[in-house]
Motif scaffolding. Structure first.
Motif, PDB file in Angstrom:
ATOM      1  N   GLU A   1     -36.929  24.186 -13.029  1.00 15.09           N
ATOM      2  CA  GLU A   1     -36.815  22.746 -13.238  1.00 15.09           C
ATOM      3  C   GLU A   1     -35.817  22.111 -12.268  1.00 15.09           C
ATOM      4  O   GLU A   1     -36.058  21.020 -11.757  1.00 15.09           O
ATOM      5  N   GLN A   2     -34.701  22.796 -11.999  1.00  8.23           N
ATOM      6  CA  GLN A   2     -33.718  22.282 -11.039  1.00  8.23           C
ATOM      7  C   GLN A   2     -34.355  22.145  -9.654  1.00  8.23           C
ATOM      8  O   GLN A   2     -34.177  21.137  -8.986  1.00  8.23           O
ATOM      9  N   LEU A   3     -35.066  23.167  -9.230  1.00  9.46           N
ATOM     10  CA  LEU A   3     -35.709  23.142  -7.920  1.00  9.46           C
ATOM     11  C   LEU A   3     -36.735  22.017  -7.848  1.00  9.46           C
ATOM     12  O   LEU A   3     -36.805  21.296  -6.855  1.00  9.46           O
ATOM     13  N   ALA A   4     -37.506  21.849  -8.920  1.00  9.93           N
ATOM     14  CA  ALA A   4     -38.533  20.808  -8.944  1.00  9.93           C
ATOM     15  C   ALA A   4     -37.930  19.411  -8.861  1.00  9.93           C
ATOM     16  O   ALA A   4     -38.569  18.481  -8.374  1.00  9.93           O
ATOM     17  N   LYS A   5     -36.688  19.252  -9.316  1.00  9.29           N
ATOM     18  CA  LYS A   5     -35.993  17.961  -9.239  1.00  9.29           C
ATOM     19  C   LYS A   5     -35.257  17.785  -7.917  1.00  9.29           C
ATOM     20  O   LYS A   5     -34.631  16.760  -7.701  1.00  9.29           O
ATOM     21  N   GLY A   6     -35.281  18.810  -7.062  1.00  7.65           N
ATOM     22  CA  GLY A   6     -34.568  18.733  -5.793  1.00  7.65           C
ATOM     23  C   GLY A   6     -33.096  19.056  -5.939  1.00  7.65           C
ATOM     24  O   GLY A   6     -32.300  18.775  -5.047  1.00  7.65           O
ATOM     25  N   GLU A   7     -32.719  19.663  -7.068  1.00  2.00           N
ATOM     26  CA  GLU A   7     -31.330  20.030  -7.305  1.00  2.00           C
ATOM     27  C   GLU A   7     -31.034  21.411  -6.730  1.00  2.00           C
ATOM     28  O   GLU A   7     -31.939  22.214  -6.511  1.00  2.00           O
TER      29      GLU A   7
ATOM     30  N   LEU B   1     -50.868  38.304 -12.302  1.00  4.66           N
ATOM     31  CA  LEU B   1     -49.699  38.539 -11.464  1.00  4.66           C
ATOM     32  C   LEU B   1     -49.027  39.812 -11.947  1.00  4.66           C
ATOM     33  O   LEU B   1     -48.600  39.888 -13.100  1.00  4.66           O
ATOM     34  N   ASP B   2     -48.985  40.802 -11.088  1.00  5.45           N
ATOM     35  CA  ASP B   2     -48.340  42.082 -11.423  1.00  5.45           C
ATOM     36  C   ASP B   2     -48.846  42.651 -12.749  1.00  5.45           C
ATOM     37  O   ASP B   2     -48.080  43.148 -13.564  1.00  5.45           O
ATOM     38  N   GLY B   3     -50.147  42.536 -12.986  1.00  3.03           N
ATOM     39  CA  GLY B   3     -50.747  43.099 -14.187  1.00  3.03           C
ATOM     40  C   GLY B   3     -50.635  42.227 -15.424  1.00  3.03           C
ATOM     41  O   GLY B   3     -51.027  42.640 -16.506  1.00  3.03           O
ATOM     42  N   HIS B   4     -50.101  41.033 -15.310  1.00  4.32           N
ATOM     43  CA  HIS B   4     -49.957  40.115 -16.439  1.00  4.32           C
ATOM     44  C   HIS B   4     -50.915  38.936 -16.267  1.00  4.32           C
ATOM     45  O   HIS B   4     -51.071  38.425 -15.169  1.00  4.32           O
ATOM     46  N   LYS B   5     -51.529  38.520 -17.384  1.00  5.95           N
ATOM     47  CA  LYS B   5     -52.265  37.251 -17.373  1.00  5.95           C
ATOM     48  C   LYS B   5     -51.205  36.163 -17.458  1.00  5.95           C
ATOM     49  O   LYS B   5     -50.360  36.190 -18.339  1.00  5.95           O
ATOM     50  N   VAL B   6     -51.248  35.236 -16.524  1.00  4.41           N
ATOM     51  CA  VAL B   6     -50.192  34.229 -16.439  1.00  4.41           C
ATOM     52  C   VAL B   6     -50.745  32.817 -16.442  1.00  4.41           C
ATOM     53  O   VAL B   6     -51.916  32.597 -16.136  1.00  4.41           O
ATOM     54  N   ARG B   7     -49.882  31.892 -16.799  1.00  2.90           N
ATOM     55  CA  ARG B   7     -50.177  30.467 -16.647  1.00  2.90           C
ATOM     56  C   ARG B   7     -49.590  30.046 -15.309  1.00  2.90           C
ATOM     57  O   ARG B   7     -48.512  30.500 -14.911  1.00  2.90           O
ATOM     58  N   TYR B   8     -50.295  29.182 -14.607  1.00  5.06           N
ATOM     59  CA  TYR B   8     -49.827  28.635 -13.328  1.00  5.06           C
ATOM     60  C   TYR B   8     -49.487  27.180 -13.616  1.00  5.06           C
ATOM     61  O   TYR B   8     -50.377  26.352 -13.799  1.00  5.06           O
ATOM     62  N   CYS B   9     -48.197  26.875 -13.694  1.00  2.00           N
ATOM     63  CA  CYS B   9     -47.731  25.591 -14.198  1.00  2.00           C
ATOM     64  C   CYS B   9     -47.082  24.735 -13.114  1.00  2.00           C
ATOM     65  O   CYS B   9     -46.292  25.237 -12.305  1.00  2.00           O
ATOM     66  N   PHE B  10     -47.379  23.464 -13.153  1.00  2.00           N
ATOM     67  CA  PHE B  10     -46.756  22.493 -12.253  1.00  2.00           C
ATOM     68  C   PHE B  10     -45.411  22.092 -12.832  1.00  2.00           C
ATOM     69  O   PHE B  10     -45.323  21.709 -14.001  1.00  2.00           O
ATOM     70  N   ALA B  11     -44.350  22.175 -12.018  1.00  2.66           N
ATOM     71  CA  ALA B  11     -43.003  21.825 -12.472  1.00  2.66           C
ATOM     72  C   ALA B  11     -42.581  20.435 -12.004  1.00  2.66           C
ATOM     73  O   ALA B  11     -41.833  19.756 -12.693  1.00  2.66           O
ATOM     74  N   GLY B  12     -43.025  20.022 -10.825  1.00  2.00           N
ATOM     75  CA  GLY B  12     -42.644  18.710 -10.326  1.00  2.00           C
ATOM     76  C   GLY B  12     -42.749  18.625  -8.814  1.00  2.00           C
ATOM     77  O   GLY B  12     -42.955  19.633  -8.132  1.00  2.00           O
ATOM     78  N   ILE B  13     -42.577  17.421  -8.306  1.00  2.09           N
ATOM     79  CA  ILE B  13     -42.540  17.191  -6.865  1.00  2.09           C
ATOM     80  C   ILE B  13     -41.080  17.284  -6.434  1.00  2.09           C
ATOM     81  O   ILE B  13     -40.241  16.519  -6.919  1.00  2.09           O
ATOM     82  N   ARG B  14     -40.769  18.237  -5.580  1.00  2.00           N
ATOM     83  CA  ARG B  14     -39.390  18.447  -5.144  1.00  2.00           C
ATOM     84  C   ARG B  14     -38.952  17.377  -4.160  1.00  2.00           C
ATOM     85  O   ARG B  14     -37.843  16.871  -4.231  1.00  2.00           O
ATOM     86  N   LYS B  15     -39.823  17.055  -3.214  1.00  2.00           N
ATOM     87  CA  LYS B  15     -39.487  16.020  -2.246  1.00  2.00           C
ATOM     88  C   LYS B  15     -40.756  15.495  -1.602  1.00  2.00           C
ATOM     89  O   LYS B  15     -41.812  16.124  -1.654  1.00  2.00           O
ATOM     90  N   LEU B  16     -40.604  14.335  -0.987  1.00  2.00           N
ATOM     91  CA  LEU B  16     -41.695  13.671  -0.296  1.00  2.00           C
ATOM     92  C   LEU B  16     -41.164  13.266   1.070  1.00  2.00           C
ATOM     93  O   LEU B  16     -40.111  12.643   1.172  1.00  2.00           O
ATOM     94  N   ILE B  17     -41.875  13.640   2.118  1.00  2.00           N
ATOM     95  CA  ILE B  17     -41.426  13.364   3.477  1.00  2.00           C
ATOM     96  C   ILE B  17     -42.514  12.577   4.199  1.00  2.00           C
ATOM     97  O   ILE B  17     -43.686  12.959   4.163  1.00  2.00           O
ATOM     98  N   GLU B  18     -42.108  11.504   4.848  1.00  2.00           N
ATOM     99  CA  GLU B  18     -43.060  10.736   5.645  1.00  2.00           C
ATOM    100  C   GLU B  18     -43.474  11.576   6.844  1.00  2.00           C
ATOM    101  O   GLU B  18     -42.640  12.168   7.518  1.00  2.00           O
ATOM    102  N   ALA B  19     -44.778  11.652   7.093  1.00  2.00           N
ATOM    103  CA  ALA B  19     -45.298  12.472   8.186  1.00  2.00           C
ATOM    104  C   ALA B  19     -45.772  11.579   9.321  1.00  2.00           C
ATOM    105  O   ALA B  19     -46.402  10.549   9.090  1.00  2.00           O
ATOM    106  N   GLN B  20     -45.471  11.980  10.530  1.00  2.00           N
ATOM    107  CA  GLN B  20     -45.951  11.282  11.714  1.00  2.00           C
ATOM    108  C   GLN B  20     -47.235  11.978  12.147  1.00  2.00           C
ATOM    109  O   GLN B  20     -47.202  13.074  12.678  1.00  2.00           O
ATOM    110  N   VAL B  21     -48.368  11.350  11.866  1.00  2.00           N
ATOM    111  CA  VAL B  21     -49.666  11.947  12.137  1.00  2.00           C
ATOM    112  C   VAL B  21     -50.397  11.098  13.171  1.00  2.00           C
ATOM    113  O   VAL B  21     -50.496   9.884  13.026  1.00  2.00           O
TER     114      VAL B  21
END
Length: 121
Positions: free
Chosen positions: A107-113, A58-78
């Motif tokens: 972390e705030q975003l991942a918690k839905g804050e 990313l932009d010339g840097h070797k980066v870690r791609y890290c999971f922070a959390g599930i922000r929200k879960l929405i029931e889908a009408q499929v």
């Protein structure tokens, strides 16, 4: 039941002054919202790349791609009546790219804050 799980990922490297995020939306099939949340977390953890060497650039840097959390879960009408429906569990439906100023904002975003983000198109 089908659900859309909003998973927050971030890019991390030494000396960064802000954090670029992805909010990936995955299609999850489960009997309950709790089960869907657990499946979403498992799926997202399988897709992160937290290695120190960094397989992602990313932009010339070797980066870690890290999971922070599930922000929200929405029931889908499929409509599952379609014989040749392309929908299957774990499909990434869409994603958004954002930038925040700190890991605590990730972390705030991942918690839905509430937090400030720069949304990138």
């Amino acid at each position: 039941m089908w659900y859309c799980a909003h998973a927050i990922f971030y890019f991390q490297y030494e000396g960064q002054s802000s954090y670029r995020l992805h909010e990936n939306v995955y299609l999850i099939q489960a009997d309950t919202a709790d089960a869907a949340w657990q499946r979403a977390e498992t799926l997202a953890r399988e897709r992160e790349d937290p290695s120190e060497g960094g397989h992602v650039n990313l932009d010339g840097h070797k980066v870690r791609y890290c999971f922070a959390g599930i922000r929200k879960l929405i029931e889908a009408q499929v409509d599952t009546g379609e014989e040749n429906s392309p929908l299957e569990p774990g499909v990434e439906l869409t994603y958004s790219v954002m930038v925040v100023d700190s890991l605590s904002a990730v972390e705030q975003l991942a918690k839905g804050e509430e937090t400030s983000v720069l949304y990138e198109e």
